[in-house]
Design a protein around this motif. Structure first.
Motif, PDB file in Angstrom:
ATOM      1  N   HIS A 149      -5.846 -32.346 -35.735  1.00 27.20           N
ATOM      2  CA  HIS A 149      -7.174 -32.940 -35.572  1.00 27.20           C
ATOM      3  C   HIS A 149      -8.271 -31.906 -35.746  1.00 27.20           C
ATOM      4  O   HIS A 149      -8.030 -30.706 -35.730  1.00 27.20           O
ATOM      5  CB  HIS A 149      -7.309 -33.655 -34.215  1.00 27.20           C
ATOM      6  N   HIS A 200      -5.549 -38.269 -31.377  1.00 25.54           N
ATOM      7  CA  HIS A 200      -6.823 -38.193 -32.100  1.00 25.54           C
ATOM      8  C   HIS A 200      -6.670 -37.308 -33.317  1.00 25.54           C
ATOM      9  O   HIS A 200      -6.030 -36.269 -33.280  1.00 25.54           O
ATOM     10  CB  HIS A 200      -7.995 -37.766 -31.222  1.00 25.54           C
ATOM     11  N   HIS A 215     -13.351 -26.732 -33.590  1.00 27.26           N
ATOM     12  CA  HIS A 215     -11.968 -26.269 -33.737  1.00 27.26           C
ATOM     13  C   HIS A 215     -11.152 -27.239 -34.564  1.00 27.26           C
ATOM     14  O   HIS A 215     -11.538 -28.388 -34.769  1.00 27.26           O
ATOM     15  CB  HIS A 215     -11.306 -26.017 -32.378  1.00 27.26           C
ATOM     16  N   MET A 217      -7.039 -28.412 -34.727  1.00 27.50           N
ATOM     17  CA  MET A 217      -5.781 -28.336 -33.974  1.00 27.50           C
ATOM     18  C   MET A 217      -4.589 -28.583 -34.905  1.00 27.50           C
ATOM     19  O   MET A 217      -4.593 -29.521 -35.710  1.00 27.50           O
ATOM     20  CB  MET A 217      -5.774 -29.383 -32.862  1.00 27.50           C
ATOM     21  N   TYR A 256      -6.361 -21.837 -27.556  1.00 26.43           N
ATOM     22  CA  TYR A 256      -7.355 -21.792 -28.626  1.00 26.43           C
ATOM     23  C   TYR A 256      -7.641 -20.340 -28.965  1.00 26.43           C
ATOM     24  O   TYR A 256      -7.999 -19.554 -28.077  1.00 26.43           O
ATOM     25  CB  TYR A 256      -8.677 -22.429 -28.172  1.00 26.43           C
ATOM     26  N   GLU A 266      -6.711 -24.480 -32.496  1.00 26.84           N
ATOM     27  CA  GLU A 266      -5.927 -24.861 -31.327  1.00 26.84           C
ATOM     28  C   GLU A 266      -4.479 -25.002 -31.774  1.00 26.84           C
ATOM     29  O   GLU A 266      -4.183 -25.768 -32.693  1.00 26.84           O
ATOM     30  CB  GLU A 266      -6.445 -26.197 -30.750  1.00 26.84           C
TER      31      GLU A 266
HETATM   32 FE   LIG Z   1      -8.392 -30.193 -29.696  1.00 26.66          FE
END
Ligand SMILES: [Fe+2]
Length: 301
Positions: A149, A200, A215, A217, A256, A266
């Motif tokens: 994400h 997400h 960020h 991920m 992170y 992340e």
């Molecule tokens: Fe995240």
């Protein structure tokens, strides 16, 4: 039902391709797909590329590539968002070739990066399977769930949430409104999923920054690879934005680290998959159940 299938790729505009190649492969565990003096394509799985780095000065996201399963679904989607007054342009053959997709369209995000809509990703030859240079486990969680994400910052939060839901058709997963974790900061984030259910693929929140991307991920299949990546970051002295911790909404255990472009990556494991037939939208009051300490980040600056 969202028509979007998954976050199929991201395009990043970065100033230091050499630093990124080292960070992406030797720290995060990605694999180089191809490299020239203007770009670096990274692999996470059987796709020819998942993260495309283009040389520039922005050090930010330039495009998010949203995958559709078929040409018909893509074209129906484009017609629908055009009917909602979203300005959509068809990508030319050269752009599609660079993205390693069959066909794409794009529109601008209210916050200044591009959303691309595509079908038909290119696969690497079977003789060149994904092999991480450093990971212990089998690699990254991708497939129907996409690459992970992104959390772009919304300068106009309400307008952005409206654009993502009412116009682009993302489904709200949940909200986190946390006034405790960061003293003096009311953190307010909305999380969005697509029809293939990664908790997400997109989230957004307001922050006073000129960068679009907060960020990105990436999810690993083996929790050990979160810890091993964390150790590699510490050994190299990389700035840790947040230490290892657990999010209440997607159930991810992650940390992170600052990328060579300044925004964070992340590295996580354990994201839940949403079944829309049984999903209940919740409003969480904590960004993290435990961990995600910022002490390391402060001491690194
Ligand atoms: Fe995240």
């Amino acid at each position: 039902m969202s028509e979007l299938s998954s976050l199929g790729y991201v395009v990043l505009n970065v100033s230091d391709l050499d630093a990124w190649e080292h960070f992406a492969t030797n720290i995060i565990g990605l694999m180089v797909g191809r490299r020239d003096d203007r770009s670096l394509a990274l692999r996470m799985d059987e796709y020819a590329q998942r993260i495309l780095l283009e040389k520039g000065t922005a050090d930010d996201i330039s495009a998010a590539g949203w995958q559709f399963d078929t040409a018909r679904e893509l074209e129906q989607y484009v017609a629908r968002i055009r009917s909602l007054d979203v300005e959509v342009v068809e990508g030319d053959a050269q752009t599609a070739k660079g993205r390693r997709v069959e066909k794409l369209f794009s529109c601008d995000d209210p916050n200044g990066f591009r959303h691309e809509f595509f079908f038909g990703p290119s696969y690497a030859p079977i003789s060149s399977p994904f092999r991480s240079p450093v990971m212990k486990g089998s690699g990254f969680v991708t497939g129907r769930q996409g690459i992970g994400h992104i959390l772009p910052i919304a300068q106009n939060y309400e307008e952005t949430v409206d654009f993502y839901t009412r116009k682009l058709g993302f489904l709200v997963s949940d909200y986190i409104r946390d006034s405790e974790t960061l003293p003096g900061v009311d953190f307010d984030a909305t999380f969005f999923h697509t029809r293939t259910g990664r908790h997400h693929s997109l989230a957004t929140a307001y922050a006073p920054t000129s960068k679009h991307l907060n960020h990105m991920m990436l999810e690993v299949t083996d929790l050990n690879d979160v810890g091993l990546a964390y150790d590699r970051c510490i050994k190299e002295g990389l700035p840790i934005y947040m230490g290892i911790g657990h999010h209440p909404n997607d159930h991810v255990i992650s940390f992170y680290v600052q990328s060579p472009s300044g925004f964070a990556v992340e590295c996580g494991h354990g994201s839940i998959v949403i079944d829309d037939a049984a999903w209940e939208v919740k409003n969480y009051s904590q960004m993290s159940d435990w961990g995600h300490s910022r002490t390391l980040a402060r001491s690194a600056r």
